[in-house]
Design a protein around this motif. Structure first.
Motif, PDB file in Angstrom:
ATOM      1  N   CYS A  49      -7.535  -4.053  -2.572  1.00 25.07           N
ATOM      2  CA  CYS A  49      -6.895  -2.800  -2.995  1.00 25.07           C
ATOM      3  C   CYS A  49      -5.489  -3.085  -3.535  1.00 25.07           C
ATOM      4  O   CYS A  49      -5.096  -2.603  -4.595  1.00 25.07           O
ATOM      5  CB  CYS A  49      -6.840  -1.847  -1.808  1.00 25.07           C
ATOM      6  SG  CYS A  49      -6.397  -0.180  -2.272  1.00 25.07           S
ATOM      7  N   GLU A  50      -4.768  -3.911  -2.771  1.00 28.02           N
ATOM      8  CA  GLU A  50      -3.414  -4.278  -3.196  1.00 28.02           C
ATOM      9  C   GLU A  50      -3.442  -5.004  -4.540  1.00 28.02           C
ATOM     10  O   GLU A  50      -2.670  -4.705  -5.439  1.00 28.02           O
ATOM     11  CB  GLU A  50      -2.754  -5.178  -2.147  1.00 28.02           C
ATOM     12  CG  GLU A  50      -2.347  -4.445  -0.899  1.00 28.02           C
ATOM     13  CD  GLU A  50      -1.788  -5.377   0.185  1.00 28.02           C
ATOM     14  OE1 GLU A  50      -1.473  -4.865   1.254  1.00 28.02           O
ATOM     15  OE2 GLU A  50      -1.680  -6.597  -0.051  1.00 28.02           O
ATOM     16  N   ASN A 101     -12.438  -6.208   6.456  1.00 31.34           N
ATOM     17  CA  ASN A 101     -11.463  -5.132   6.257  1.00 31.34           C
ATOM     18  C   ASN A 101     -10.179  -5.675   5.633  1.00 31.34           C
ATOM     19  O   ASN A 101      -9.586  -5.044   4.765  1.00 31.34           O
ATOM     20  CB  ASN A 101     -11.128  -4.460   7.593  1.00 31.34           C
ATOM     21  CG  ASN A 101     -12.259  -3.557   8.038  1.00 31.34           C
ATOM     22  OD1 ASN A 101     -13.106  -3.167   7.217  1.00 31.34           O
ATOM     23  ND2 ASN A 101     -12.300  -3.256   9.322  1.00 31.34           N
ATOM     24  N   ILE A 117       2.132   1.771  -3.418  1.00 34.24           N
ATOM     25  CA  ILE A 117       1.068   2.287  -4.287  1.00 34.24           C
ATOM     26  C   ILE A 117       0.949   3.806  -4.083  1.00 34.24           C
ATOM     27  O   ILE A 117       0.927   4.589  -5.031  1.00 34.24           O
ATOM     28  CB  ILE A 117      -0.277   1.597  -3.948  1.00 34.24           C
ATOM     29  CG1 ILE A 117      -0.229   0.120  -4.380  1.00 34.24           C
ATOM     30  CG2 ILE A 117      -1.448   2.308  -4.602  1.00 34.24           C
ATOM     31  CD1 ILE A 117      -1.334  -0.733  -3.771  1.00 34.24           C
ATOM     32  N   LYS A 144     -10.748  -6.156   2.063  1.00 31.04           N
ATOM     33  CA  LYS A 144     -10.781  -4.875   1.350  1.00 31.04           C
ATOM     34  C   LYS A 144      -9.353  -4.395   1.076  1.00 31.04           C
ATOM     35  O   LYS A 144      -9.048  -3.914  -0.009  1.00 31.04           O
ATOM     36  CB  LYS A 144     -11.521  -3.825   2.175  1.00 31.04           C
ATOM     37  CG  LYS A 144     -13.038  -3.937   2.095  1.00 31.04           C
ATOM     38  CD  LYS A 144     -13.658  -2.864   2.941  1.00 31.04           C
ATOM     39  CE  LYS A 144     -15.146  -3.032   3.062  1.00 31.04           C
ATOM     40  NZ  LYS A 144     -15.707  -2.119   4.063  1.00 31.04           N
ATOM     41  N   GLU A 145      -8.487  -4.537   2.102  1.00 33.83           N
ATOM     42  CA  GLU A 145      -7.088  -4.111   1.933  1.00 33.83           C
ATOM     43  C   GLU A 145      -6.414  -4.939   0.844  1.00 33.83           C
ATOM     44  O   GLU A 145      -5.706  -4.417  -0.001  1.00 33.83           O
ATOM     45  CB  GLU A 145      -6.326  -4.262   3.255  1.00 33.83           C
ATOM     46  CG  GLU A 145      -6.814  -3.297   4.308  1.00 33.83           C
ATOM     47  CD  GLU A 145      -5.692  -2.659   5.094  1.00 33.83           C
ATOM     48  OE1 GLU A 145      -4.523  -2.954   4.800  1.00 33.83           O
ATOM     49  OE2 GLU A 145      -5.984  -1.860   6.000  1.00 33.83           O
ATOM     50  N   THR A 166     -10.448   1.223   5.236  1.00 38.05           N
ATOM     51  CA  THR A 166     -11.539   0.385   4.733  1.00 38.05           C
ATOM     52  C   THR A 166     -12.822   0.712   5.506  1.00 38.05           C
ATOM     53  O   THR A 166     -13.886   0.206   5.189  1.00 38.05           O
ATOM     54  CB  THR A 166     -11.211  -1.100   4.942  1.00 38.05           C
ATOM     55  OG1 THR A 166     -10.890  -1.301   6.313  1.00 38.05           O
ATOM     56  CG2 THR A 166     -10.067  -1.533   4.069  1.00 38.05           C
ATOM     57  N   PRO A 181     -11.068  -0.103  -1.582  1.00 36.79           N
ATOM     58  CA  PRO A 181     -10.034   0.174  -2.580  1.00 36.79           C
ATOM     59  C   PRO A 181     -10.306   1.501  -3.305  1.00 36.79           C
ATOM     60  O   PRO A 181     -11.464   1.791  -3.601  1.00 36.79           O
ATOM     61  CB  PRO A 181     -10.147  -1.011  -3.532  1.00 36.79           C
ATOM     62  CG  PRO A 181     -11.533  -1.518  -3.394  1.00 36.79           C
ATOM     63  CD  PRO A 181     -12.001  -1.168  -2.029  1.00 36.79           C
ATOM     64  N   MET A 222      -5.683  -4.876  -6.851  1.00 39.68           N
ATOM     65  CA  MET A 222      -6.061  -3.976  -7.938  1.00 39.68           C
ATOM     66  C   MET A 222      -4.804  -3.281  -8.503  1.00 39.68           C
ATOM     67  O   MET A 222      -4.615  -3.195  -9.712  1.00 39.68           O
ATOM     68  CB  MET A 222      -7.022  -2.938  -7.374  1.00 39.68           C
ATOM     69  CG  MET A 222      -7.816  -2.215  -8.417  1.00 39.68           C
ATOM     70  SD  MET A 222      -9.070  -1.250  -7.599  1.00 39.68           S
ATOM     71  CE  MET A 222      -8.173   0.207  -7.154  1.00 39.68           C
ATOM     72  N   TYR A 223      -3.953  -2.840  -7.589  1.00 40.54           N
ATOM     73  CA  TYR A 223      -2.740  -2.137  -8.028  1.00 40.54           C
ATOM     74  C   TYR A 223      -1.706  -3.083  -8.593  1.00 40.54           C
ATOM     75  O   TYR A 223      -1.010  -2.761  -9.561  1.00 40.54           O
ATOM     76  CB  TYR A 223      -2.157  -1.322  -6.874  1.00 40.54           C
ATOM     77  CG  TYR A 223      -2.891  -0.039  -6.752  1.00 40.54           C
ATOM     78  CD1 TYR A 223      -2.613   1.025  -7.612  1.00 40.54           C
ATOM     79  CD2 TYR A 223      -3.925   0.091  -5.839  1.00 40.54           C
ATOM     80  CE1 TYR A 223      -3.328   2.192  -7.532  1.00 40.54           C
ATOM     81  CE2 TYR A 223      -4.639   1.262  -5.762  1.00 40.54           C
ATOM     82  CZ  TYR A 223      -4.341   2.320  -6.611  1.00 40.54           C
ATOM     83  OH  TYR A 223      -5.046   3.459  -6.547  1.00 40.54           O
ATOM     84  N   GLU A 224      -1.589  -4.258  -7.994  1.00 41.79           N
ATOM     85  CA  GLU A 224      -0.613  -5.221  -8.508  1.00 41.79           C
ATOM     86  C   GLU A 224      -0.982  -5.630  -9.934  1.00 41.79           C
ATOM     87  O   GLU A 224      -0.119  -5.714 -10.806  1.00 41.79           O
ATOM     88  CB  GLU A 224      -0.528  -6.440  -7.581  1.00 41.79           C
ATOM     89  CG  GLU A 224       0.319  -6.144  -6.336  1.00 41.79           C
ATOM     90  CD  GLU A 224       0.175  -7.181  -5.232  1.00 41.79           C
ATOM     91  OE1 GLU A 224      -0.449  -8.228  -5.469  1.00 41.79           O
ATOM     92  OE2 GLU A 224       0.680  -6.926  -4.125  1.00 41.79           O
ATOM     93  N   MET A 262       0.834  -1.212   0.000  1.00 40.59           N
ATOM     94  CA  MET A 262       0.000   0.000   0.000  1.00 40.59           C
ATOM     95  C   MET A 262       0.868   1.260   0.000  1.00 40.59           C
ATOM     96  O   MET A 262       0.541   2.233  -0.682  1.00 40.59           O
ATOM     97  CB  MET A 262      -0.921   0.017   1.239  1.00 40.59           C
ATOM     98  CG  MET A 262      -2.069  -0.956   1.165  1.00 40.59           C
ATOM     99  SD  MET A 262      -3.054  -0.827  -0.347  1.00 40.59           S
ATOM    100  CE  MET A 262      -3.657   0.829  -0.217  1.00 40.59           C
TER     101      MET A 262
END
Lengths: 123, 491
Positions: B395-396, B388, A15, B391-392, A81, A103, B398-400, A12
């Motif tokens: 998110c990771e 949660n 990112i 969700k984290e 989140t 996200p 999605m970027y990877e 994160m």
């Protein structure tokens, strides 16, 4: 501008670093949790902080409270989140200036940063 | 009056000083300025204010001095000051490599001298001054006028003006503000002729050896003789060598003409961005981006050519030759010599790159699929209630995935462009004028053809549409080369 990224996930932080670098911010510092962040704010002197909520050792909310109680005035964006309204209100009461729900897309984070900085500059 | 009791004057040979002498028996109570003035005037000495002052001092000293002869300078002239000749102060030490030193086997004049702390490469000591546009090469100091002097009698002593500087230069050099000499071109500073200039070609009349040192130049280089073992000649433009190139390194940004041949003894190396034309190549490792033309043979060489190889009167014997373009030779291989390997239809600099890119792309696709699978799994398993932690991770992920995709978006057009370029250069075709010797190995399309029996030319070997090599003799229909060779997979 000096930006401190506080998140227990290195991915994160990477990112966020990527997005901030694209936006032209180059003075970036990282912290892995609230405790680590507290030890770094003095020397680094951040002008903006991106803080995760859920972290080991010291969570984001506790960090924000301590940072503000020590006189820290830099704007804080909570990256979380936790989208529940009550939680958001709690964060804002603690001294958070804005928040981004995960996200998120690079555009959303970039928009929040600009919005927060403009708002704080106007205040 | 006795001559021994009279005041005397003595003028120095150059006329720049005069002494007054009081003899031993002179009555010093009679020593007065008027007497001294009279003596000086009699001797023709100019009575200046300074002289009069010195006379007063002289009298005081003489009267205080013990008995005996007393003398002192009482008049001084001024020597002429000659002008300085015009000259140039060169600032080349920062531009050029150190000047050449005695050869390694030349005895040092000081045998006890301590050795230098830094190791010295005698190969790197170049005698050529390589300059770039804008470099300040030196400063002109113009001649200065002289200033006349005057002797004690008042006679003028003529001075000499400095000689004017005779510095001629062409348009490659400019004299700017503060009389700075500034390079107007890249090249080698030549001060040997009547006119200073910067040349775009270094011409070496002899060998490249310890007298010249290695040559690294931003223009062209012409060497009238050869290049000795272990020396390097590197030029951004063409290199022409009239004599033999020994086990040396030659790097040409343009063409290389090795007119006397190149005998590398397995240490010689040529890297040529343009075309290479050589009398012969023997045990040389070479990379040629353009065409290779050899008058005689390419023997025991490791050769990589992106253009064509033309040696219609010559042969490729031993070693390993890779060519992207057409090969034209009189003979391939030789009897009783090591195996001659010729790889055709390969683009030596692009094929490995294409292979590498292809591997990277496959790996990226694999990584992306894994990430997508994980993303789908989280979405399916969590249903409406996403934790949660999920969700984290989402998110990771999605970027990877986005990051992997960015790399793929860059790699995919690159491989396509490299493939297109390679195909444009690829020509799997050999023309042999006389013969292909047994044991010659041809590699093409992943297959290895070891020729069993001699093939008599003129013949043409080429790749057919099925990825097989065909051999075609003059006027005859093509036949499978595999029938006349041992076929195997290329390593």
């Amino acid at each position: 501008m000096k930006v401190l990224l506080v998140d227990d996930s290195k991915t994160m932080r990477n990112i966020q670093k990527g997005i901030l670098t694209q936006l032209g911010y180059t003075q970036l510092e990282e912290a892995a949790d609230g405790l680590d962040a507290l030890s770094k704010v003095g020397a680094f002197g951040p002008q903006l902080l991106l803080v995760d909520w859920n972290m080991p050792n010291m969570d984001g909310l506790t960090f924000v409270k301590k940072f503000r109680s020590q006189g820290g005035t830099a704007p804080i964006i909570m990256v979380t989140t936790e989208a529940e309204k009550s939680r958001v209100v709690e964060a804002i009461k603690a001294g958070v200036n804005n928040y981004v729900v995960k996200p998120f897309t690079p555009d959303v984070l970039s928009e929040r940063i600009k919005e927060t900085l403009e708002r704080c500059a106007a205040a | 009056m006795d001559d021994r009791c009279e005041l005397k004057t003595k003028i120095s040979q150059d006329g720049l000083s005069a002494r007054l002498i009081v003899p031993h028996d002179f009555d010093r109570s009679k020593l007065v300025p008027e007497l001294c003035d009279a003596m000086l005037m009699r001797a023709g000495i100019e009575l200046t204010t300074d002289t009069k002052k010195l006379i007063k001092e002289f009298i005081a000293k003489a009267q205080a001095a013990p008995e005996g002869e007393f003398s002192e300078v009482i008049a001084r002239g001024t020597a002429p000051s000659h002008g300085e000749d015009g000259h140039i102060e060169w600032h080349l030490d920062k531009l050029q490599q150190p000047e050449s030193e005695p050869l390694p086997d030349t005895p040092s004049p000081d045998a006890n001298a301590k050795p230098a702390e830094e190791p010295v490469s005698f190969y790197d000591r170049s005698v050529f001054t390589v300059v770039k546009t804008g470099d300040v090469l030196g400063t002109i100091h113009h001649a200065t006028p002289g200033q006349d002097g005057r002797d004690v009698t008042g006679k003028n002593l003529a001075s000499r003006d400095g000689k004017a500087l005779d510095f001629k230069y062409d348009e490659s050099i400019m004299v700017g503000r503060g009389y700075k000499i500034i390079a107007q071109a890249d090249g080698m500073l030549d001060l040997s002729g009547k006119m200073a200039c910067i040349r775009d070609t270094i011409e070496v009349d002899n060998y490249v050896d310890f007298n010249t040192g290695n040559i690294r130049f931003n223009g062209s280089v012409v060497i009238r003789k050869g290049i000795r073992d272990c020396f390097t000649v590197e030029a951004e433009k063409d290199i022409e060598v009239h004599g033999l190139i020994e086990a040396a390194t030659v790097i040409a940004g343009g063409d290389l003409r090795a007119l006397g041949g190149f005998a590398g003894r397995n240490s010689g190396m040529a890297s040529v961005r343009g075309n290479l034309h050589a009398k012969y190549l023997d045990a040389v490792k070479s990379k040629v981006r353009g065409d290779l033309q050899v008058d005689r043979e390419i023997i025991n060489c490791n050769t990589m050519v992106l253009g064509k190889i033309a040696s219609p009167q010559g042969a490729i014997i031993g070693g390993e030759t890779k060519s992207a373009g057409v090969i034209e030779v009189a003979e391939l291989g030789a009897e009783g010599l090591p195996i001659t390997t010729v790889q055709i239809g390969t683009v030596p600099h692009l094929d490995p790159l294409i292979h590498k890119l292809s591997t990277i792309i496959s790996r990226l696709v694999e990584i992306r699929q894994k990430l997508v699978d994980e993303q789908e799994l989280i979405q399916k398993s969590s249903g409406a209630r996403v934790t949660n932690a999920h969700k984290e991770r989402l998110c990771e992920l999605m970027y990877e995935i986005a990051e992997v995709q960015t790399h793929l978006d860059r790699a995919e057009p690159s491989i396509e462009s490299a493939k297109e370029k390679a195909e444009g250069m690829r020509a799997a075709e050999i023309y042999v004028g006389k013969k292909v010797h047994p044991n010659t190995v041809l590699i093409c399309s992943g297959l290895r053809y070891r020729i069993k029996n001699e093939l008599r030319g003129p013949l043409r070997i080429f790749l057919d549409g099925k990825g097989q090599l065909q051999v075609q003799y003059d006027g005859a229909p093509p036949a499978m080369l595999a029938r006349q060779a041992e076929l195997g997979e290329a390593a």
